[in-house]
Design a protein around this motif. Structure first.
Motif, PDB file in Angstrom:
ATOM      1  N   TYR A  23       2.397   2.016   4.092  1.00 44.23           N
ATOM      2  CA  TYR A  23       1.228   2.402   4.890  1.00 44.23           C
ATOM      3  C   TYR A  23       0.156   3.050   4.021  1.00 44.23           C
ATOM      4  CZ  TYR A  23      -1.573   5.624   7.689  1.00 44.23           C
ATOM      5  OH  TYR A  23      -2.615   6.345   8.225  1.00 44.23           O
ATOM      6  N   ALA A  24       0.565   3.975   3.150  1.00 43.69           N
ATOM      7  CA  ALA A  24      -0.399   4.647   2.280  1.00 43.69           C
ATOM      8  C   ALA A  24      -1.093   3.651   1.356  1.00 43.69           C
ATOM      9  CB  ALA A  24       0.303   5.733   1.461  1.00 43.69           C
ATOM     10  N   MET A  25      -0.341   2.700   0.824  1.00 47.59           N
ATOM     11  CA  MET A  25      -0.937   1.682  -0.047  1.00 47.59           C
ATOM     12  C   MET A  25      -1.934   0.816   0.728  1.00 47.59           C
ATOM     13  SD  MET A  25       2.466   0.533  -2.186  1.00 47.59           S
ATOM     14  CE  MET A  25       1.610  -0.792  -3.041  1.00 47.59           C
ATOM     15  N   ALA A  26      -1.566   0.444   1.962  1.00 46.92           N
ATOM     16  CA  ALA A  26      -2.449  -0.399   2.773  1.00 46.92           C
ATOM     17  C   ALA A  26      -3.745   0.326   3.116  1.00 46.92           C
ATOM     18  CB  ALA A  26      -1.724  -0.832   4.049  1.00 46.92           C
ATOM     19  N   GLY A  70       2.077  -4.289   5.857  1.00 49.21           N
ATOM     20  CA  GLY A  70       2.779  -5.036   4.811  1.00 49.21           C
ATOM     21  C   GLY A  70       2.342  -6.475   4.698  1.00 49.21           C
ATOM     22  N   SER A  71       1.119  -6.782   5.087  1.00 51.29           N
ATOM     23  CA  SER A  71       0.663  -8.176   5.108  1.00 51.29           C
ATOM     24  C   SER A  71       0.115  -8.668   3.775  1.00 51.29           C
ATOM     25  CB  SER A  71      -0.403  -8.377   6.192  1.00 51.29           C
ATOM     26  OG  SER A  71       0.159  -8.256   7.476  1.00 51.29           O
ATOM     27  N   PHE A 131       8.311 -12.824   6.091  1.00 52.19           N
ATOM     28  CA  PHE A 131       7.280 -13.663   6.694  1.00 52.19           C
ATOM     29  C   PHE A 131       6.195 -12.738   7.251  1.00 52.19           C
ATOM     30  CE2 PHE A 131      11.241 -16.090   7.051  1.00 52.19           C
ATOM     31  CZ  PHE A 131      10.886 -17.255   6.386  1.00 52.19           C
ATOM     32  N   GLN A 132       5.156 -12.510   6.459  1.00 50.74           N
ATOM     33  CA  GLN A 132       4.103 -11.584   6.854  1.00 50.74           C
ATOM     34  C   GLN A 132       3.328 -12.121   8.057  1.00 50.74           C
ATOM     35  OE1 GLN A 132       4.717 -12.127   3.487  1.00 50.74           O
ATOM     36  NE2 GLN A 132       5.674 -10.113   3.329  1.00 50.74           N
ATOM     37  N   VAL A 133       2.855 -11.205   8.895  1.00 50.29           N
ATOM     38  CA  VAL A 133       2.254 -11.570  10.163  1.00 50.29           C
ATOM     39  C   VAL A 133       0.970 -12.380   9.986  1.00 50.29           C
ATOM     40  CG1 VAL A 133       0.958  -9.405  10.315  1.00 50.29           C
ATOM     41  CG2 VAL A 133       1.537 -10.651  12.408  1.00 50.29           C
ATOM     42  N   ASP A 134       0.233 -12.152   8.912  1.00 46.26           N
ATOM     43  CA  ASP A 134      -1.019 -12.882   8.706  1.00 46.26           C
ATOM     44  C   ASP A 134      -0.826 -14.223   8.013  1.00 46.26           C
ATOM     45  OD1 ASP A 134      -2.478 -10.968   9.934  1.00 46.26           O
ATOM     46  OD2 ASP A 134      -3.248 -10.027   8.113  1.00 46.26           O
TER      47      ASP A 134
END
Length: 294
Positions: A23-26, A70-71, A131-134
């Protein structure tokens, strides 16, 4: 005390710390907006925020859902690692807990159902992490749709098992704690689903917060298995297999001592070992004299 107590603690600490780092990285990479932000716009002009600083203009695509965090790389790499390693540790916890309950209370359908739901939860985590959501929305949603309900079912079944095999006041206290955690997980999951289906920015943001609460509560629940795993040793799995064979081969004798009723209710008779203890079960050590008396 055994080294197995490290497993549930590691699962909770590694996963909770990992997803917050993601989350912090995003946020710092401007891929999502901070969780404390409740102001969203339909469109945003190109942002001029300095690198390393959070976004100041947010759209519906910037809501900090766990999956959204995490996308994109580089945080997506860590997100996949957390999903894979966490799923493996979940399977290990489920198998050890399954074996321990068998060692303590013989076979029961609740225990088997808990093992299956835990493994399904792990499978869903692998899909969510890889499998990322985007990029693979359908597979990601399938994984999330499998992981969340299966995880909730697992913790609910473990609440029942904890009460069934409780022997001391501390055992019952742990059961009460798990019921409270399960109730929190149930409420947060329902609210997350209800809020998520709306297009309102505020409700979508609330859904993200509920999703974070659900995930953290489930991971904390897994950490509570440290209490029982103090009694696990290298022979627990083998003892469970031996006891299963003994239970199947002597069902008539056990039934004559009144254990058939408790088996029909869900679990078989109890051993002399408390879930939080470290003594070895004595019901597996049958000598010839005892067999002759039977």
């Amino acid at each position: 005390m055994t080294a197995w107590i490290v497993l549930p603690v590691s699962l909770s600490a590694f996963s909770i710390t990992g997803i917050w780092i993601v989350y912090a990285m995003a946020v710092m990479n401007h891929h999502v907006c901070p969780v404390e932000n409740w102001t969203y716009n339909v469109t945003c002009s190109e942002e001029t925020a300095r690198k390393g600083f959070p976004k100041t203009c947010c759209t519906l695509q910037d809501i900090p859902l766990i999956s959204k965090c995490g996308s994109y790389p580089p945080e997506s790499c860590l997100f996949s690692l957390i999903g894979n390693v966490g799923a493996f540790m979940v399977v290990m916890v489920c198998m050890l807990r399954y074996a321990q309950v068998i060692e303590h209370s013989h076979r029961c359908w609740i225990n088997t159902s808990a093992l299956v739901s835990g493994c399904i939860n792990a499978l869903g985590l692998v899909m969510v992490g890889n499998f990322q959501v985007d990029h693979a929305k359908s597979l990601h949603y399938v994984g999330a749709g499998v992981a969340f309900p299966a995880g909730l079912l697992f913790v609910c079944l473990q609440c029942v098992l904890t009460y069934r095999i409780a022997e001391t006041a501390l055992d019952y206290w742990m059961a009460h704690v798990r019921v409270a955690l399960s109730a929190g997980a149930l409420v947060s999951l329902i609210l997350s689903g209800v809020f998520f289906i709306h297009e309102s920015f505020v409700l979508q943001h609330a859904a993200a917060i509920c999703e974070w609460v659900f995930t953290v509560v489930i991971l904390v629940y897994y950490g509570t298995f440290t209490y029982e795993f103090g009694a696990v040793n290298s022979d627990t799995m083998m003892a469970a297999l031996v006891q299963r064979s003994h239970h199947q081969g002597s069902g008539v004798i056990m039934g004559s001592h009144g254990l058939g009723k408790s088996t029909a209710m869900g679990c078989g008779g109890r051993s002399l070992k408390s879930p939080g203890g470290s003594s070895t079960s004595t019901h597996l050590n049958c000598n010839p004299e005892s067999t002759a008396m039977l």
